[in-house]
Write a protein that holds these residues in place. Structure first.
Motif, PDB file in Angstrom:
ATOM      1  N   UNK A 317      70.287-149.298 -46.951  1.00  0.00           N
ATOM      2  CA  UNK A 317      68.919-149.071 -47.423  1.00  0.00           C
ATOM      3  C   UNK A 317      68.749-147.700 -48.072  1.00  0.00           C
ATOM      4  N   UNK A 318      69.827-146.950 -48.169  1.00  0.00           N
ATOM      5  CA  UNK A 318      69.720-145.584 -48.688  1.00  0.00           C
ATOM      6  C   UNK A 318      70.111-145.512 -50.164  1.00  0.00           C
ATOM      7  N   UNK A 319      69.492-144.572 -50.861  1.00  0.00           N
ATOM      8  CA  UNK A 319      69.893-144.295 -52.246  1.00  0.00           C
ATOM      9  C   UNK A 319      71.161-143.428 -52.210  1.00  0.00           C
ATOM     10  N   UNK A 320      71.881-143.309 -53.349  1.00  0.00           N
ATOM     11  CA  UNK A 320      73.079-142.467 -53.358  1.00  0.00           C
ATOM     12  C   UNK A 320      72.817-141.040 -52.866  1.00  0.00           C
ATOM     13  N   UNK A 321      71.683-140.475 -53.258  1.00  0.00           N
ATOM     14  CA  UNK A 321      71.376-139.098 -52.822  1.00  0.00           C
ATOM     15  C   UNK A 321      71.187-139.020 -51.306  1.00  0.00           C
ATOM     16  N   UNK A 322      70.514-140.048 -50.782  1.00  0.00           N
ATOM     17  CA  UNK A 322      70.274-140.059 -49.329  1.00  0.00           C
ATOM     18  C   UNK A 322      71.590-140.230 -48.571  1.00  0.00           C
ATOM     19  N   UNK A 323      72.472-141.051 -49.138  1.00  0.00           N
ATOM     20  CA  UNK A 323      73.785-141.253 -48.509  1.00  0.00           C
ATOM     21  C   UNK A 323      74.554-139.929 -48.447  1.00  0.00           C
ATOM     22  N   UNK A 324      74.470-139.206 -49.532  1.00  0.00           N
ATOM     23  CA  UNK A 324      75.134-137.915 -49.618  1.00  0.00           C
ATOM     24  C   UNK A 324      74.590-136.968 -48.541  1.00  0.00           C
ATOM     25  N   UNK A 325      73.288-136.976 -48.413  1.00  0.00           N
ATOM     26  CA  UNK A 325      72.617-136.095 -47.433  1.00  0.00           C
ATOM     27  C   UNK A 325      73.051-136.443 -46.001  1.00  0.00           C
ATOM     28  N   UNK A 326      73.028-137.740 -45.674  1.00  0.00           N
ATOM     29  CA  UNK A 326      73.370-138.096 -44.287  1.00  0.00           C
ATOM     30  C   UNK A 326      74.866-137.864 -44.014  1.00  0.00           C
ATOM     31  N   UNK A 327      75.677-138.029 -45.070  1.00  0.00           N
ATOM     32  CA  UNK A 327      77.110-137.784 -44.871  1.00  0.00           C
ATOM     33  C   UNK A 327      77.352-136.291 -44.636  1.00  0.00           C
ATOM     34  N   UNK A 328      76.547-135.457 -45.302  1.00  0.00           N
ATOM     35  CA  UNK A 328      76.661-134.013 -45.060  1.00  0.00           C
ATOM     36  C   UNK A 328      76.294-133.697 -43.612  1.00  0.00           C
ATOM     37  N   UNK A 329      75.253-134.364 -43.094  1.00  0.00           N
ATOM     38  CA  UNK A 329      74.887-134.171 -41.687  1.00  0.00           C
ATOM     39  C   UNK A 329      76.074-134.527 -40.795  1.00  0.00           C
ATOM     40  N   UNK A 330      76.662-135.702 -41.066  1.00  0.00           N
ATOM     41  CA  UNK A 330      77.764-136.182 -40.209  1.00  0.00           C
ATOM     42  C   UNK A 330      78.963-135.243 -40.275  1.00  0.00           C
ATOM     43  N   UNK A 331      79.128-134.569 -41.403  1.00  0.00           N
ATOM     44  CA  UNK A 331      80.286-133.681 -41.522  1.00  0.00           C
ATOM     45  C   UNK A 331      80.140-132.466 -40.606  1.00  0.00           C
ATOM     46  N   UNK A 332      78.936-132.272 -40.068  1.00  0.00           N
ATOM     47  CA  UNK A 332      78.696-131.105 -39.208  1.00  0.00           C
ATOM     48  C   UNK A 332      78.807-131.440 -37.719  1.00  0.00           C
ATOM     49  N   UNK A 353      65.419-129.664 -49.898  1.00  0.00           N
ATOM     50  CA  UNK A 353      65.780-130.907 -49.197  1.00  0.00           C
ATOM     51  C   UNK A 353      64.598-131.524 -48.452  1.00  0.00           C
ATOM     52  N   UNK A 354      63.505-130.771 -48.348  1.00  0.00           N
ATOM     53  CA  UNK A 354      62.376-131.247 -47.537  1.00  0.00           C
ATOM     54  C   UNK A 354      61.871-132.631 -47.949  1.00  0.00           C
ATOM     55  N   UNK A 355      61.707-132.910 -49.267  1.00  0.00           N
ATOM     56  CA  UNK A 355      61.204-134.248 -49.624  1.00  0.00           C
ATOM     57  C   UNK A 355      62.158-135.369 -49.195  1.00  0.00           C
ATOM     58  N   UNK A 356      63.461-135.124 -49.381  1.00  0.00           N
ATOM     59  CA  UNK A 356      64.459-136.129 -49.010  1.00  0.00           C
ATOM     60  C   UNK A 356      64.416-136.404 -47.496  1.00  0.00           C
ATOM     61  N   UNK A 357      64.286-135.309 -46.755  1.00  0.00           N
ATOM     62  CA  UNK A 357      64.207-135.425 -45.305  1.00  0.00           C
ATOM     63  C   UNK A 357      62.975-136.263 -44.915  1.00  0.00           C
ATOM     64  N   UNK A 358      61.857-136.005 -45.604  1.00  0.00           N
ATOM     65  CA  UNK A 358      60.626-136.753 -45.327  1.00  0.00           C
ATOM     66  C   UNK A 358      60.812-138.241 -45.572  1.00  0.00           C
ATOM     67  N   UNK A 359      61.519-138.579 -46.646  1.00  0.00           N
ATOM     68  CA  UNK A 359      61.740-139.993 -46.966  1.00  0.00           C
ATOM     69  C   UNK A 359      62.611-140.652 -45.885  1.00  0.00           C
TER      70      UNK A 359
END
Ligand SMILES: Nc1ncnc2c1ncn2[C@@H]1O[C@H](COP(=O)(O)OP(=O)(O)OP(=O)(O)O)[C@@H](O)[C@H]1O
Ligand SMILES: [Mg+2]
Length: 399
Positions: A317-332, A353-359
């Motif tokens: 259900x995620x857009x490419x940008x959102x996937x990138x963001x969550x993968x960055x989280x997982x890398x931590x 990143x605030x808007x992306x986080x809100x979505x």
């Protein structure tokens, strides 16, 4: 062992063979039901927990307790793209028609139906059959202002009076309640508040993601006094073991201590994962004994099922940008993470990143366990992302 005999039940809202570790909450349900029956002031509750901890199963159990206690009930699943009025109307209509059928003519019930009819006109939505089937004149001037807060309160009050006239309490169940927008949530809380003030027998039992307590408080500050927000967590080690042992023993299957350890290592007490691992272990076992080696043999198929189902549906259900963001989280690592850490990983400013986080919060994938922190609402989602995208690398920072 024979898959046909397999008692374990991985799935969304699928009743488990043994509902383990939820006695306290079920006791809370029992008390709320009993007090509502006696017309004593009762706090409803909104159970909060991560994905797959057993919220829907608990609500379904509470629903059957309320039905046994002769409540009229409705069970609603909130939806990201559906307004509260739209969700509730068909259920409230059925409820009122049930109240209408219970006994002889009651003015309060007829008024309830008329108020529902005028509520519909205030919403300015058509309900096809539902609307046509309400063969009654609207109660002009009641619940038809178009202002949801005022109208829903009016409607709940009318329904509560109808229920009181029939001496039948009502229990309203709402699953995924975090998906109600702030306006709808505020209107719902206000409508229930009105019922409490008028001592009308309507009980709310709901469940949602952990951000729910904050959302409710934000919508109406008195929400914290009206409802409890009991947390639904992963099961304790004993309860997790019982979830496996009780169904296995009922079918004379032995689960060894190291078998239980292996399931616990994989599932970490999360009900969905327990069901998935126990289910696959059962199928992989050559005979009526589940030990560590059986669980190990079952692991690839259990993981595959989780990756392709439970985790994947969220990821897709995620857009490419959102996937990138969550993968960055997982890398931590396994989180929670500070906003600054994630931004640093992506080599951007935290504010960008605030808007992306809100979505992503709106989509129910992440939440904020503490101010400024971010975590996944899906247990072990970080492991999944690392499995799925092993070669992901953060953008290189130009020097
Ligand atoms: N107390 C429990 N003991 C054992 N298994 C459980 C328990 N509660 C739930 N389960 C199992 O866990 C799985 C998930 O349950 P459920 O769908 O109710 O979770 P949920 O919190 O509603 O998840 P989601 O947030 O994804 O909707 C189901 O397979 C169910 O059988
Ligand atoms: Mg659920």
């Amino acid at each position: 062992m024979d898959p046909i005999q397999n008692p374990f039940a991985p799935g969304a809202g699928t009743p488990p063979p043994a509902l383990s570790g939820r006695q306290d909450l079920l006791e809370q349900v029992r008390i709320a039901i009993g007090r509502t029956q006696l017309r004593r002031p009762t706090k409803g509750f909104i159970a909060v927990g991560l994905r797959g901890v057993g919220k829907t199963v608990l609500l379904r159990e509470a629903l059957s307790m309320a039905t046994d206690a002769k409540f009229l009930t409705c069970f609603v699943e909130a939806h990201e793209h559906k307004r509260l009025g739209e969700l509730l109307v068909p259920h409230l209509r059925r409820l009122l028609l049930d109240l209408d059928r219970i006994g002889r003519l009651a003015a309060e019930v007829k008024r309830g139906l008329r108020v529902l009819k005028s509520f519909l006109s205030g919403l300015k939505v058509t309900y096809g059959d539902a609307e046509l089937a309400l063969d009654i004149d609207p109660e002009a001037g009641a619940a038809d202002s178009g202002d949801l807060e005022a109208d829903l309160s009016e409607l709940f009050s009318a329904i509560g009076r109808a229920a009181k006239a029939r001496d039948v309490p009502i229990a309203l169940f709402i699953d995924e309640i975090q998906y109600l927008g702030q306006k709808d949530l505020g209107a719902l809380i206000m409508a229930l508040h009105r019922c409490t003030q008028e001592r009308l027998p309507i009980l709310l039992i709901a469940a949602g993601l952990p951000q729910m307590a904050g959302l409710a408080g934000h919508a109406k500050s008195y929400a914290e006094r009206m409802f409890d927000f009991p947390p639904l967590d992963a099961l304790s080690r004993d309860d997790a073991d019982r979830a496996v042992l009780t169904p296995a023993e009922a079918q004379e299957v032995l689960v060894t201590q190291d078998g239980l350890d292996a399931i616990h290592d994989a599932a970490k007490g999360y009900p969905y994962f327990i069901q998935e691992w126990a289910y696959h272990a059962w199928n992989a076992a050559p005979g009526p004994r589940i030990d560590r080696s059986v669980v190990a043999a079952a692991s690839p198929s259990a993981l595959k099922r989780l990756d392709e189902g439970f985790f994947r549906v969220r990821f897709d259900r995620l857009t490419p940008r959102e996937k990138h963001y969550v993968r960055a989280m997982a890398s931590l690592g396994s989180g929670p993470w500070r906003a600054g850490e994630i931004a640093e990983r992506l080599a951007v400013k935290p504010t960008s990143l605030a808007p992306l986080r809100g979505i992503l919060i709106g989509k129910g994938l992440i939440y904020s366990p503490r101010h400024g922190d971010t975590a996944f609402t899906v247990p072990m989602f970080d492991d999944f992302l690392r499995r799925l995208m092993p070669d992901w690398a953060p953008p290189s920072v130009s020097s």
